[in-house]
Design a protein around this motif. Sequence first.
Motif, PDB file in Angstrom:
ATOM      1  N   TRP A  98       6.451   6.692   4.412  1.00 57.99           N
ATOM      2  CA  TRP A  98       5.516   6.316   3.392  1.00 57.99           C
ATOM      3  C   TRP A  98       5.000   7.914   3.159  1.00 57.99           C
ATOM      4  O   TRP A  98       4.258   8.226   1.998  1.00 57.99           O
ATOM      5  CB  TRP A  98       4.500   5.428   3.514  1.00 57.99           C
ATOM      6  N   HIS A 135       6.447  -0.600   7.492  1.00 56.67           N
ATOM      7  CA  HIS A 135       5.660  -1.355   6.352  1.00 56.67           C
ATOM      8  C   HIS A 135       6.346  -1.025   5.061  1.00 56.67           C
ATOM      9  O   HIS A 135       5.836  -1.446   3.896  1.00 56.67           O
ATOM     10  CB  HIS A 135       4.332  -0.669   6.515  1.00 56.67           C
ATOM     11  N   LYS A 188      -3.891   8.799  -4.882  1.00 61.35           N
ATOM     12  CA  LYS A 188      -2.676   7.864  -4.949  1.00 61.35           C
ATOM     13  C   LYS A 188      -2.287   7.819  -3.733  1.00 61.35           C
ATOM     14  O   LYS A 188      -1.630   6.736  -3.082  1.00 61.35           O
ATOM     15  CB  LYS A 188      -1.766   8.542  -6.114  1.00 61.35           C
ATOM     16  N   ALA A 191      -4.355   5.455  -1.885  1.00 62.93           N
ATOM     17  CA  ALA A 191      -4.079   3.993  -2.137  1.00 62.93           C
ATOM     18  C   ALA A 191      -2.768   3.477  -1.836  1.00 62.93           C
ATOM     19  O   ALA A 191      -2.781   2.074  -1.414  1.00 62.93           O
ATOM     20  CB  ALA A 191      -4.042   3.976  -3.904  1.00 62.93           C
ATOM     21  N   TYR A 192      -1.719   4.283  -1.785  1.00 61.49           N
ATOM     22  CA  TYR A 192      -0.585   3.637  -1.061  1.00 61.49           C
ATOM     23  C   TYR A 192      -0.379   3.190   0.180  1.00 61.49           C
ATOM     24  O   TYR A 192       0.071   2.241   0.710  1.00 61.49           O
ATOM     25  CB  TYR A 192       0.408   4.832  -1.435  1.00 61.49           C
ATOM     26  N   GLU A 195      -2.105   0.246   0.424  1.00 65.54           N
ATOM     27  CA  GLU A 195      -1.381  -1.185  -0.193  1.00 65.54           C
ATOM     28  C   GLU A 195      -0.481  -1.528   1.174  1.00 65.54           C
ATOM     29  O   GLU A 195      -0.260  -2.761   1.115  1.00 65.54           O
ATOM     30  CB  GLU A 195      -0.510  -0.634  -1.266  1.00 65.54           C
ATOM     31  N   LEU A 196       0.102  -0.559   1.761  1.00 70.06           N
ATOM     32  CA  LEU A 196       1.128  -0.871   2.949  1.00 70.06           C
ATOM     33  C   LEU A 196       0.204  -1.391   3.902  1.00 70.06           C
ATOM     34  O   LEU A 196       0.816  -2.292   4.646  1.00 70.06           O
ATOM     35  CB  LEU A 196       1.869   0.431   3.217  1.00 70.06           C
ATOM     36  N   HIS A 197      -0.751  -0.754   4.327  1.00 66.62           N
ATOM     37  CA  HIS A 197      -1.783  -1.290   5.424  1.00 66.62           C
ATOM     38  C   HIS A 197      -2.235  -2.705   5.219  1.00 66.62           C
ATOM     39  O   HIS A 197      -2.168  -3.991   5.974  1.00 66.62           O
ATOM     40  CB  HIS A 197      -2.981  -0.519   5.444  1.00 66.62           C
ATOM     41  N   GLY A 198      -2.399  -3.130   3.900  1.00 63.47           N
ATOM     42  CA  GLY A 198      -2.524  -4.742   3.504  1.00 63.47           C
ATOM     43  C   GLY A 198      -1.499  -5.720   3.632  1.00 63.47           C
ATOM     44  O   GLY A 198      -1.553  -6.725   3.517  1.00 63.47           O
ATOM     45  N   GLN A 199      -0.156  -4.910   3.827  1.00 59.68           N
ATOM     46  CA  GLN A 199       1.029  -5.921   4.043  1.00 59.68           C
ATOM     47  C   GLN A 199       1.305  -6.042   5.508  1.00 59.68           C
ATOM     48  O   GLN A 199       2.452  -6.822   5.605  1.00 59.68           O
ATOM     49  CB  GLN A 199       2.331  -5.233   3.190  1.00 59.68           C
TER      50      GLN A 199
END
Length: 380
Positions: A98, A135, A188, A191-192, A195-199
């Motif tokens: 990432w 991730h 950005k 935010a990315y 998003e990966l942390h949230g998965q």
Amino acid sequence: MPNLDLVGADVLHPDGLTDAPLSFADGLIADTPVGRAVDLSGYIVLPGIVDVHGDGFERHLAQRRGAMKQMDEGLIACEAELAANGITTAVLAQFASWEGGMRGPEFAGQVFEAIRDVKDRLVTDLRPQLRLEIHLLDLYDTLPARLAEWDVGYVVFNDHLPHDRLAAGKLPRSLNGQALKARRSPEKHHAYMLELHGQRDQVPAALDALCPRLAEAGVRMGSHDDATAEGRAMWRARGVQIAEFPETLEAAEAAFHAGDAVLMGSPNVVRGGSHKGNISAIDVIAMGYCRAIASDYHYPSPRRAALMLADAGVCDLAQAWALISSGPAAVLGLEDRGTLAPGKRADFVVLDRDSRRVAATFAGGRVSYMSGEIAERFLA
């Protein structure tokens, strides 16, 4: 390809140094004299270094962002450095992360294609390794096919997301620098990462499905920076049997007792400890847990580390050198190299006995590096 008898040198075998000649022909170590004798009095001949993990090649591919457009030229330059440091087999560890930029998935594909296309033109045996940030779930479905296309047979799983800071609502350290490399705005990029942390809850099941597919395809798998025995056991249950650079004695000990291969970094040995405050590689080696040490990010370090271990009495020279030759060869499943036994590849490095600097390197019986007075002996 030369057929030569090396005489007068000290030659390192698993049971120690001997002054018996070393002969090689047609790229292999021979058990009888084969041709012209070369006097290497004053030198030591040792098995070629097998570097099981290194990312020092990155600076050869792009010294500055966007500066290197022809990767094959960068790999050729990298080979020169590898050979000058006695490395005859090199695993080039490339991220798909990432983080983006030179560590992004697209760049990784370009690197693997370049290695695939150029390696047959080189003397040093270059082998690719994918360091996969776990991730990046969108890569999982097509990964086995991509690895086959790139001729990548070794994958290491990484998780470098700063989960603690993301969970606490804090900005990651070095956010602006990372965003610049990834060509994203800091907003950005943050935010990315979120998003990966949230998965993160989806990752274990995805890995449980991916790892058997990779194993079925014959891919070797390793985990990176294990911190706990439980974490190492989870990887082992997925068939991941290599533990790269465990951070704690607990993780290293658990891996060793389960029969997993423990790899440590040679810069850790040379420095006398980890630059990140993790466990000392010297301690892991002294306890007998370490199977191999790697260049990590510094190609001169494997040779220096092995010699330092022997000088310090942590182990004898044969045992220390095995950590950078036969040990990593076994981890990679390369039964044709790692020692100077008859029938093995003629992969060896010649050190000046006094300075212990690399004087010459041969890979598959071919010269990959030679410098100074020793060249006169071969050309005489």
